[in-house]
Scaffold this motif. Structure first.
Motif, PDB file in Angstrom:
ATOM      1  N   UNK A   1       0.754  -1.292  -0.097  1.00 26.55           N
ATOM      2  CA  UNK A   1       0.102  -0.127  -0.180  1.00 26.55           C
ATOM      3  C   UNK A   1       0.837   1.223  -0.066  1.00 26.55           C
ATOM      4  N   UNK A   2       1.447   1.454  -1.050  1.00 25.54           N
ATOM      5  CA  UNK A   2       2.475   2.502  -1.396  1.00 25.54           C
ATOM      6  C   UNK A   2       1.725   3.699  -2.440  1.00 25.54           C
ATOM      7  N   UNK A   3       1.709   4.856  -2.040  1.00 27.12           N
ATOM      8  CA  UNK A   3       1.110   6.011  -2.966  1.00 27.12           C
ATOM      9  C   UNK A   3       2.133   5.800  -4.396  1.00 27.12           C
ATOM     10  N   UNK A   4       1.416   5.741  -5.494  1.00 29.13           N
ATOM     11  CA  UNK A   4       1.879   5.884  -6.779  1.00 29.13           C
ATOM     12  C   UNK A   4       1.687   7.335  -7.330  1.00 29.13           C
ATOM     13  N   UNK A   5       0.460   7.872  -6.854  1.00 34.39           N
ATOM     14  CA  UNK A   5       0.070   9.280  -7.340  1.00 34.39           C
ATOM     15  C   UNK A   5      -0.607   9.890  -6.123  1.00 34.39           C
ATOM     16  N   UNK A   6      -0.259  10.964  -5.633  1.00 32.94           N
ATOM     17  CA  UNK A   6      -0.901  11.672  -4.704  1.00 32.94           C
ATOM     18  C   UNK A   6      -2.223  12.662  -5.433  1.00 32.94           C
ATOM     19  N   UNK A   7      -3.302  12.443  -5.170  1.00 34.56           N
ATOM     20  CA  UNK A   7      -4.342  13.338  -5.876  1.00 34.56           C
ATOM     21  C   UNK A   7      -4.638  14.530  -4.928  1.00 34.56           C
ATOM     22  N   UNK A   8      -5.024  14.404  -3.614  1.00 34.95           N
ATOM     23  CA  UNK A   8      -5.300  15.448  -2.617  1.00 34.95           C
ATOM     24  C   UNK A   8      -4.577  15.169  -1.451  1.00 34.95           C
ATOM     25  N   UNK A   9      -3.644  16.014  -1.279  1.00 33.83           N
ATOM     26  CA  UNK A   9      -2.519  15.814  -0.225  1.00 33.83           C
ATOM     27  C   UNK A   9      -3.128  16.075   1.005  1.00 33.83           C
ATOM     28  N   UNK A  10      -4.049  16.767   1.392  1.00 35.60           N
ATOM     29  CA  UNK A  10      -4.867  17.160   2.582  1.00 35.60           C
ATOM     30  C   UNK A  10      -5.899  16.219   2.837  1.00 35.60           C
ATOM     31  N   UNK A  11      -6.298  15.499   1.987  1.00 35.67           N
ATOM     32  CA  UNK A  11      -7.589  14.720   2.031  1.00 35.67           C
ATOM     33  C   UNK A  11      -7.382  13.603   3.207  1.00 35.67           C
ATOM     34  N   UNK A  12      -8.615  13.583   4.115  1.00 39.08           N
ATOM     35  CA  UNK A  12      -8.824  12.649   5.134  1.00 39.08           C
ATOM     36  C   UNK A  12     -10.284  12.128   5.184  1.00 39.08           C
ATOM     37  N   UNK A  13     -10.514  11.113   5.803  1.00 37.23           N
ATOM     38  CA  UNK A  13     -12.061  10.638   5.521  1.00 37.23           C
ATOM     39  C   UNK A  13     -12.588  10.716   7.241  1.00 37.23           C
ATOM     40  N   UNK A  14     -13.788  11.219   7.028  1.00 42.02           N
ATOM     41  CA  UNK A  14     -14.359  11.464   8.302  1.00 42.02           C
ATOM     42  C   UNK A  14     -15.089  10.382   8.696  1.00 42.02           C
ATOM     43  N   UNK A  15     -15.442  10.210   9.818  1.00 35.04           N
ATOM     44  CA  UNK A  15     -16.118   9.105  10.154  1.00 35.04           C
ATOM     45  C   UNK A  15     -17.898   8.947   9.542  1.00 35.04           C
ATOM     46  N   UNK A  16     -18.280  10.073   9.478  1.00 33.15           N
ATOM     47  CA  UNK A  16     -19.505  10.233   8.498  1.00 33.15           C
ATOM     48  C   UNK A  16     -19.417   9.783   7.076  1.00 33.15           C
ATOM     49  N   UNK A  17     -18.386  10.081   6.487  1.00 36.88           N
ATOM     50  CA  UNK A  17     -18.003   9.700   5.223  1.00 36.88           C
ATOM     51  C   UNK A  17     -17.662   7.996   5.006  1.00 36.88           C
ATOM     52  N   UNK A  18     -17.044   7.401   6.033  1.00 35.64           N
ATOM     53  CA  UNK A  18     -16.713   6.010   6.441  1.00 35.64           C
ATOM     54  C   UNK A  18     -18.282   5.486   6.382  1.00 35.64           C
ATOM     55  N   UNK A  19     -19.031   6.109   7.269  1.00 32.83           N
ATOM     56  CA  UNK A  19     -20.443   5.406   7.435  1.00 32.83           C
ATOM     57  C   UNK A  19     -21.295   5.338   6.153  1.00 32.83           C
ATOM     58  N   UNK A  20     -21.109   6.384   5.412  1.00 34.89           N
ATOM     59  CA  UNK A  20     -22.013   6.641   3.996  1.00 34.89           C
ATOM     60  C   UNK A  20     -21.388   5.480   3.122  1.00 34.89           C
ATOM     61  N   UNK A  21     -20.026   5.186   3.247  1.00 38.13           N
ATOM     62  CA  UNK A  21     -19.496   4.203   2.332  1.00 38.13           C
ATOM     63  C   UNK A  21     -20.008   2.649   2.598  1.00 38.13           C
ATOM     64  N   UNK A  22     -20.271   2.650   3.737  1.00 37.80           N
ATOM     65  CA  UNK A  22     -20.764   1.374   4.273  1.00 37.80           C
ATOM     66  C   UNK A  22     -22.138   0.876   3.567  1.00 37.80           C
ATOM     67  N   UNK A  23     -22.956   1.933   3.200  1.00 38.95           N
ATOM     68  CA  UNK A  23     -24.186   1.882   2.740  1.00 38.95           C
ATOM     69  C   UNK A  23     -24.191   1.814   1.262  1.00 38.95           C
ATOM     70  N   UNK A  24     -23.085   1.831   0.460  1.00 39.48           N
ATOM     71  CA  UNK A  24     -22.926   1.490  -1.049  1.00 39.48           C
ATOM     72  C   UNK A  24     -22.765   0.070  -1.392  1.00 39.48           C
ATOM     73  N   UNK A  25     -23.491  -0.459  -2.073  1.00 36.63           N
ATOM     74  CA  UNK A  25     -23.202  -2.165  -2.297  1.00 36.63           C
ATOM     75  C   UNK A  25     -22.205  -2.060  -3.239  1.00 36.63           C
ATOM     76  N   UNK A  26     -21.472  -3.126  -3.071  1.00 41.05           N
ATOM     77  CA  UNK A  26     -20.404  -3.610  -4.090  1.00 41.05           C
ATOM     78  C   UNK A  26     -21.056  -3.876  -5.335  1.00 41.05           C
ATOM     79  N   UNK A  27     -20.288  -3.685  -6.399  1.00 42.33           N
ATOM     80  CA  UNK A  27     -20.958  -3.565  -7.853  1.00 42.33           C
ATOM     81  C   UNK A  27     -21.346  -2.337  -8.368  1.00 42.33           C
ATOM     82  N   UNK A  28     -21.517  -1.421  -7.131  1.00 51.12           N
ATOM     83  CA  UNK A  28     -21.828  -0.064  -7.575  1.00 51.12           C
ATOM     84  C   UNK A  28     -20.669   0.758  -8.659  1.00 51.12           C
TER      85      UNK A  28
END
Length: 129
Positions: A42-69
């Protein structure tokens, strides 16, 4: 007496089999076997957004997205990633693209989102960054 003899014979076979396995183990280089089974780093090949972090709320919303979307549906939920990781060919049907999102509440832990083509195939966590 027959029962005692069959038990002794069984023990002999187990010991002989164990000896063969042990001898084979001394002939094989286990580090070579593990290297071929180890996952992609898990080594970055290309940095897209250097200040990007994921909040608990965003993580919770991802859990609702079904695989295959679609990748677009996941991106609506998570926005741009911190970085793109090395791709892998672990899936039988093609290349897997992976993107990393450090967690705001634990920046040493990354959420790794995987896509095959334009399809969301799941997520995992990567620790100690």
């Amino acid at each position: 007496m027959n029962r005692r003899k069959s038990h002794t014979t069984g023990v002999k076979y187990v010991l002989a089999g164990g000896s063969v396995v042990a001898a084979f183990g001394m002939l094989v280089d286990p580090s070579g076997l593990l290297a071929s089974l180890s996952p992609v780093e898990d080594v970055c090949q290309e940095v897209v957004q250097s200040r990007r972090v994921l909040s608990r709320e965003e993580l919770s919303r991802l859990l609702a997205v079904p695989e295959g979307s679609s990748k677009e549906q996941v991106r609506q939920t998570l926005k741009q990633p911190y970085c793109k990781l090395q791709t892998s060919n672990l899936m039988a049907s093609g290349t897997v693209q992976r993107e990393a999102y450090p967690l705001a509440f634990d920046p040493q832990t990354w959420l790794v989102v995987s896509y095959e083509g334009n399809q969301y195939t799941g997520y995992s966590f990567s620790f100690h960054h």
